[in-house]
Write a protein that holds these residues in place. Structure first.
Motif, PDB file in Angstrom:
ATOM      1  N   SER A   1      -1.114  -0.642  -7.163  1.00 48.71           N
ATOM      2  CA  SER A   1      -1.015   0.810  -7.023  1.00 48.71           C
ATOM      3  C   SER A   1      -0.087   1.401  -8.071  1.00 48.71           C
ATOM      4  O   SER A   1      -0.356   2.478  -8.616  1.00 48.71           O
TER       5      SER A   1
ATOM      6  N   LEU B   1       6.183   2.186  -0.975  1.00 51.87           N
ATOM      7  CA  LEU B   1       4.821   1.703  -0.743  1.00 51.87           C
ATOM      8  C   LEU B   1       4.843   0.263  -0.244  1.00 51.87           C
ATOM      9  O   LEU B   1       4.091  -0.115   0.653  1.00 51.87           O
TER      10      LEU B   1
ATOM     11  N   LEU C   1       0.321  -9.717   0.423  1.00 48.50           N
ATOM     12  CA  LEU C   1      -0.524  -8.522   0.399  1.00 48.50           C
ATOM     13  C   LEU C   1       0.270  -7.296  -0.060  1.00 48.50           C
ATOM     14  O   LEU C   1      -0.167  -6.543  -0.933  1.00 48.50           O
TER      15      LEU C   1
ATOM     16  N   ALA D   1       0.474  -4.594  12.327  1.00 45.49           N
ATOM     17  CA  ALA D   1      -0.340  -4.107  13.436  1.00 45.49           C
ATOM     18  C   ALA D   1      -1.309  -5.168  13.933  1.00 45.49           C
ATOM     19  O   ALA D   1      -1.766  -5.112  15.064  1.00 45.49           O
ATOM     20  N   SER D   2      -1.632  -6.136  13.104  1.00 47.52           N
ATOM     21  CA  SER D   2      -2.585  -7.151  13.527  1.00 47.52           C
ATOM     22  C   SER D   2      -1.861  -8.429  13.914  1.00 47.52           C
ATOM     23  O   SER D   2      -0.937  -8.872  13.224  1.00 47.52           O
ATOM     24  N   LEU D   3      -2.327  -9.036  15.020  1.00 46.05           N
ATOM     25  CA  LEU D   3      -1.743 -10.304  15.452  1.00 46.05           C
ATOM     26  C   LEU D   3      -2.116 -11.420  14.500  1.00 46.05           C
ATOM     27  O   LEU D   3      -1.457 -12.449  14.433  1.00 46.05           O
ATOM     28  N   ARG D   4      -3.206 -11.195  13.785  1.00 42.11           N
ATOM     29  CA  ARG D   4      -3.713 -12.289  12.956  1.00 42.11           C
ATOM     30  C   ARG D   4      -3.029 -12.351  11.602  1.00 42.11           C
ATOM     31  O   ARG D   4      -3.271 -13.260  10.827  1.00 42.11           O
ATOM     32  N   MET D   5      -2.203 -11.350  11.314  1.00 41.53           N
ATOM     33  CA  MET D   5      -1.524 -11.349  10.022  1.00 41.53           C
ATOM     34  C   MET D   5      -0.224 -12.140  10.121  1.00 41.53           C
ATOM     35  O   MET D   5       0.676 -11.795  10.864  1.00 41.53           O
TER      36      MET D   5
ATOM     37  N   ALA E   1       3.545   3.918   9.651  1.00 37.27           N
ATOM     38  CA  ALA E   1       3.444   3.596   8.225  1.00 37.27           C
ATOM     39  C   ALA E   1       3.424   4.851   7.334  1.00 37.27           C
ATOM     40  O   ALA E   1       4.271   4.972   6.440  1.00 37.27           O
TER      41      ALA E   1
ATOM     42  N   THR F   1       5.823   0.312   3.373  1.00 38.48           N
ATOM     43  CA  THR F   1       4.743   0.928   4.153  1.00 38.48           C
ATOM     44  C   THR F   1       3.627  -0.076   4.421  1.00 38.48           C
ATOM     45  O   THR F   1       3.144  -0.212   5.548  1.00 38.48           O
ATOM     46  N   THR F   2       3.227  -0.793   3.376  1.00 34.42           N
ATOM     47  CA  THR F   2       2.161  -1.771   3.537  1.00 34.42           C
ATOM     48  C   THR F   2       2.589  -2.880   4.498  1.00 34.42           C
ATOM     49  O   THR F   2       1.824  -3.330   5.348  1.00 34.42           O
TER      50      THR F   2
ATOM     51  N   ALA G   1       2.406  -1.594   8.072  1.00 32.24           N
ATOM     52  CA  ALA G   1       1.027  -1.493   8.551  1.00 32.24           C
ATOM     53  C   ALA G   1       0.451  -2.869   8.830  1.00 32.24           C
ATOM     54  O   ALA G   1      -0.314  -3.062   9.779  1.00 32.24           O
ATOM     55  N   ALA G   2       0.836  -3.855   8.027  1.00 30.95           N
ATOM     56  CA  ALA G   2       0.285  -5.203   8.185  1.00 30.95           C
ATOM     57  C   ALA G   2       0.693  -5.821   9.518  1.00 30.95           C
ATOM     58  O   ALA G   2       0.015  -6.705  10.032  1.00 30.95           O
TER      59      ALA G   2
ATOM     60  N   VAL H   1      -0.582  -5.123  -3.342  1.00 34.39           N
ATOM     61  CA  VAL H   1      -0.919  -3.703  -3.210  1.00 34.39           C
ATOM     62  C   VAL H   1       0.048  -2.845  -4.009  1.00 34.39           C
ATOM     63  O   VAL H   1      -0.346  -1.922  -4.722  1.00 34.39           O
TER      64      VAL H   1
END
Lengths: 154, 324, 502
Positions: free
Chosen positions: A133, A103, A125, A113-117, A86, A106-107, A110-111, A129
């Motif tokens: 920003s 950005l 999100l 990375a989680s299985l729950r997302m 990211a 990038t977000t 990064a999102a 963001v």
């Protein structure tokens, strides 16, 4: 050998320190050592590399004959695969794509990375963001980022 | 003087008749890259003129600090930027010295930029710790020559103003002092104040207040004439050191290929900013003065850069110190 | 008394309605930006600096000082809540503060940090007012040899930061020192360990290293097993410290204030040692040193106080010598110059309104911080109820912006990723990041001052023991070393005995 207790984590740590020390030592070979009055750029790093190698070796030796008290645990492969790229992506594209798209993506990366997302929340999100920003940093604080860069046909 | 005013007037006249492109410029925010960190002396100069230039151009000039590697990273970034007039570079004498100090520069200094104009030239002062023995500059010269190997000369790191001035000083006096490099002016000045080192030659920006407070001793200035700020301080040239004439000059550049009209427009705006009383006063506080209208032109900056590269090349090569 | 009338004048300047407002805005903005992960005090100030240029000199500097304290406090908040320090000082806070947060004591940790900072800030403000000129004279006695010995002391103390193996902590310190060597050599201009990338010519970016080894590594650890990650907020009992906890923090806060005030005065970068030194002191004095690293209250109270006291007294070299003690102070000097005030030894006498106004506003700013932050603690703790998978993409976005904004250098972002990986691997190998970070900060100072001292002494190494301050610091280091290693050796002997008994 295999019946004797050994601390696998410390063996790895010791070896890693020794490897790093060897790398710095090798990289520092081309640097001048100088004299003790006027030390060259290579003097201090060489001393440190030697010290680190020694410490690594001691850690390694002492790892034998002692059980590993804590399991190594799982490795966050998915996290490594998505979290680490990211900031790299942001660095590569912030100038070309501009602040806003860089950005946003990038977000989004990064999102993952989680299985729950789930995909939709991730998208929402990233949008939120990015908007916040941009408002805070670009409009509010006036940071000198281009919002949309030259790579975009705008 | 009147001739130069006439010249400036002629420039202004050509701008009035410039093509439509320049008339429309600038249409959006301009980024001024400062290749040093925020809050430093170069950044200060940049923000001073950027504010006044913004007022004249009708568009905001934002200062972006791209620090690193003696200013070469920021300069390299501008060299690669689009030549549309919306990215400009404010750099100091390092633009010329890094051409020699860095042996593998990412850009070709003389062919990667267009020129807008000179901004200011900050004088240097030869100073020493407060209890340094010699009373005046001639005595200083004799003393330094006699005790060269036991005296220490501080500088703020390779390529810094104090490093350049130190090299010139040692060459002019033929005195190989023990050089003590620091990381930045702050720590070097601290040690000079504390008497840990003997001599330093630095910009008035950093030395004026200390000299006035008597915490360090000043011996000479490096300008062609004495400074109004220190009328009692002789120039180095008065004692016959003609080579010790230099200042930390600042210039504004654009990427190669930027339209001449744009550079002229920026130059015109720069001249206006430099004529501003507030700018003159702020610069006077720092011990410097805005460049004149004929110096704040593309031609003057180009000539300055070429001359300075040629001047510093042998000095740096003789010292044998490189920054790469 | 002169001092009282000066202070009164200062408060007169600082408490004008406009200046109070600017102080408040500064504190508020500083806290809000500084609390964003990966954005520390330096980045916050660099971002907010231009806003202050439009103001009157006194107002501008008052606002800037407010931003500075606010950013520092905001940085501690992120260090405690998500283990992401933006400055070397809050790296120490992260060690025990984050553990407290994991135990559901985030509110207590934040309150302790706020109160400790306020107390330390108030005391240090008066120290600045009373002792600025004489203290400066002492600070000038510090030359290269003294700074070298001071850094040696810092390194010796760094071992106390570890709560696991001392050997590994030492190795991490040395690794940190080596990483600190990356970049152009100050003395010869030779590039070292840059792999030919000029982008690293000025060394590795501190924020990139800190965010990597602390923050990113922590995110990765949390992603290892998402299903049974404990929810930090489930066992929050109360937001504010109990009476017992108040009692516990008095000693650490007082000692932290003392340590921080003394170190902050040194213009050569003593303030960065403040938090580390205080941690060492507290761990040594504690009856339960084993609690350190696992959520010890004193491990937050002491360093936070030391940090704030150091931040305050580091204004002394700035105001009396005109020399910045750290990058943040360098930004303040820039702001002064833009305002037409060239800082120098005469600021106190030539601009008394400015000098005393800033000092008074320091105190007011600290008061505002406490008043502002105590109610905010509830809000910050609430942030922890945000599901982690929502939180960390935001963290990644913010730290990308924060790291990039300092120097617009994309390589700093590549370094974030690299050190995130390194930090994660190291944490898997049970090596702690705090000693590495201290080594990284001290490395360049240690080397620079060693080499400079040798040049100045013409190669005579006895310079370190013949100069009294330097010798004193070395003796002190030796004493600390003995204190740190003695219990270890004794313990080992006990182990040997028990083994032979068995």
């Amino acid at each position: 050998m295999s019946t004797k207790p050994k601390d696998g984590t410390d063996i790895a740590a010791g070896l890693l320190f020794m490897a790093i020390a060897a790398f710095f030592g090798w990289q520092g070979l081309g640097l001048e050592m100088g004299t003790s009055t006027r030390m060259g750029p290579g003097y201090f790093p060489m001393v440190l590399s030697g010290l680190l190698f020694l410490l690594g070796a001691v850690i390694l030796v002492r790892a034998f004959g002692r059980p590993d008290d804590e399991p190594f645990g799982r490795v966050a492969w998915r996290g490594i695969a998505f979290i680490l790229p990211a900031p790299i992506f942001f660095g590569l594209t912030v100038r070309g794509l501009g602040f806003v798209p860089a950005l946003f993506i990038t977000t989004l990366i990064a999102a993952q990375a989680s299985l729950r997302m789930r995909p939709l929340p991730a998208l929402i999100l990233a949008v939120v963001v990015t908007i916040l920003s941009t408002l805070i940093f670009s409009y509010g604080l006036g940071l000198p980022f281009r919002r949309f860069g030259p790579w975009l046909p705008l | 003087m009147t001739l130069s005013k006439l010249m400036a007037g002629l420039f202004a006249a050509t701008i009035l008749t410039a093509p439509a492109f320049a008339q429309g410029y600038p249409e959006r925010q301009i980024t001024m890259v400062v290749p040093f960190s925020a809050g430093g002396p170069t950044d200060t100069v940049a923000r001073l003129v950027a504010e006044r230039m913004s007022a004249d151009l009708g568009q905001q000039i934002v200062v972006q600090n791209v620090g690193g590697a003696g200013g070469t990273l920021g300069a390299g970034q501008v060299a690669k930027a689009e030549p549309d007039g919306y990215t400009v570079l404010l750099h100091h004498i390092g633009m010329a010295t890094s051409a020699t100090l860095y042996r593998n520069l990412a850009y070709d200094t003389l062919n990667a930029f267009e020129y807008v104009g000179l901004v200011t030239e900050v004088p240097m002062v030869v100073t020493a710790r407060a209890d340094f023995e010699p009373a005046d500059f001639p005595a200083f010269v004799d003393y330094v020559k006699a005790n060269a190997d036991s005296l220490t000369l501080a500088n703020a790191g390779i390529g810094a103003a104090s490093h350049l001035c130190g090299m010139l000083l040692m060459q002019a006096l033929e005195a190989p002092l023990v050089t003590v490099p620091y990381k930045g002016t702050g720590p070097a000045m601290t040690d000079l104040l504390g008497g840990q080192v003997d001599i330093m030659c630095d910009q008035t920006t950093n030395t004026t207040q200390q000299i006035k407070a008597g915490t360090i001793k000043a011996y000479a200035v490096t300008t062609p004439e004495r400074l109004p700020l220190f009328p009692d301080l002789p120039t180095a040239a008065e004692s016959g050191f003609e080579a010790m004439q230099f200042g930390i000059w600042h210039g504004i550049y654009t990427p190669k290929g930027t339209a001449p009209e744009v550079n002229q427009r920026l130059s015109q705006s720069l001249q206006k900013a430099l004529a501003d009383e507030g700018v003159a006063k702020a610069m006077a506080d720092l011990g410097t003065a805005p460049s004149s209208a004929q110096d704040a032109t593309p031609e003057a900056l180009k000539a300055k850069l070429e001359a300075e590269i040629a001047r510093w090349k042998p000095v740096i090569e003789a010292a044998g110190v490189y920054a790469d | 008394m002169d001092l009282l009338s000066n202070l009164a004048m200062g408060f007169g300047v600082a408490s004008s309605l406009a200046n109070l407002a600017f102080c408040l805005i500064g504190v508020l903005l500083g806290t809000l930006i500084g609390v964003l992960p990966g954005i520390g005090a330096t980045a916050t100030i660099a971002m907010l600096l231009p806003i202050t240029f439009q103001l009157e000199p006194v107002s501008s500097l008052i606002m800037l000082a407010g931003i500075y304290y606010g950013a520092q406090y905001g940085g501690s908040t992120t260090a405690i809540l998500i283990n992401m320090p933006g400055e070397s000082s809050s790296a120490v806070t992260a060690i025990d503060g984050y553990q407290m947060a994991r135990q559901g004591r985030a509110g207590t940790a934040l309150a302790v940090a706020a109160l400790g900072s306020f107390f330390a800030g108030s005391v240090a403000t008066f120290l600045v007012a009373i002792f600025a000129p004489p203290l400066t004279a002492i600070a000038l006695q510090f030359g290269a040899a003294e700074y070298f010995s001071l850094m040696v002391m810092g390194l010796v103390m760094s071992v106390a930061l570890a709560h696991g193996s001392v050997l590994k902590a030492l190795a991490m310190v040395v690794l940190g020192l080596l990483l600190g060597m990356v970049g152009t050599d100050v003395y010869t201009g030779a590039p070292r360990f840059t792999m030919g990338m000029t982008q690293f010519a000025d060394g590795l970016n501190f924020v990139a290293v800190a965010v990597g080894v602390f923050g990113i590594a922590e995110i990765l650890r949390n992603l290892e097993d998402e299903h049974d990650r404990q929810v930090m907020t489930k066992n929050i009992t109360r937001l504010f410290p109990s009476r017992e906890e108040f009692r516990q923090m008095i000693g650490p806060v007082l000692r932290g204030t003392g340590v921080g005030s003394v170190l902050g005065i040194l213009p050569g970068g003593g303030a960065i040692l403040a938090a580390f030194a205080s941690y060492t002191v507290e761990k040594k004095l504690s009856k339960h040193p084993e609690e350190f690293g696992k959520g010890a209250l004193a491990g937050v109270a002491g360093p936070e106080s030391a940090n704030n006291a150091g931040a305050q007294t580091s204004f002394i070299p700035l105001l009396t010598l005109g020399i910045p003690a750290n990058p943040v102070m360098a930004l303040m000097i820039g702001a002064m110059i833009i305002q037409g005030i060239v800082p120098g030894p005469n600021v106190v006498s030539e601009q008394p309104q400015l000098f005393w106004g800033i000092i008074a506003s320091m105190w007011i700013g600290n008061l505002m911080l406490v008043v502002l932050n105590l109610p905010l603690i509830g809000l910050w703790v609430k942030l922890l109820t945000v599901p982690y998978f929502v939180l960390f993409p935001i963290i990644m976005a913010m730290c990308s912006i924060g790291v990039y904004s300092v120097n617009s250098n994309p390589y700093d972002l590549f370094a974030v990723a690299f050190f995130g990986l390194l930090g994660y691997v190291m944490s898997k190998l049970r090596c702690e990041p705090a000693p590495l970070l201290l080594g990284f900060v001290l490395g360049p100072l240690l080397e620079e001052n060693l080499r400079r001292a040798m040049i100045l002494s013409r190669g005579d190494p006895t310079t370190f023991v013949t100069r009294p301050i330097s010798a004193g610091l070395l003796v002190l280091s030796l004493a600390i070393l003995v204190l740190v290693f003695l219990p270890q050796i004794r313990k080992r002997r006990d182990e040997v005995f028990t083994e032979s008994d068995a």
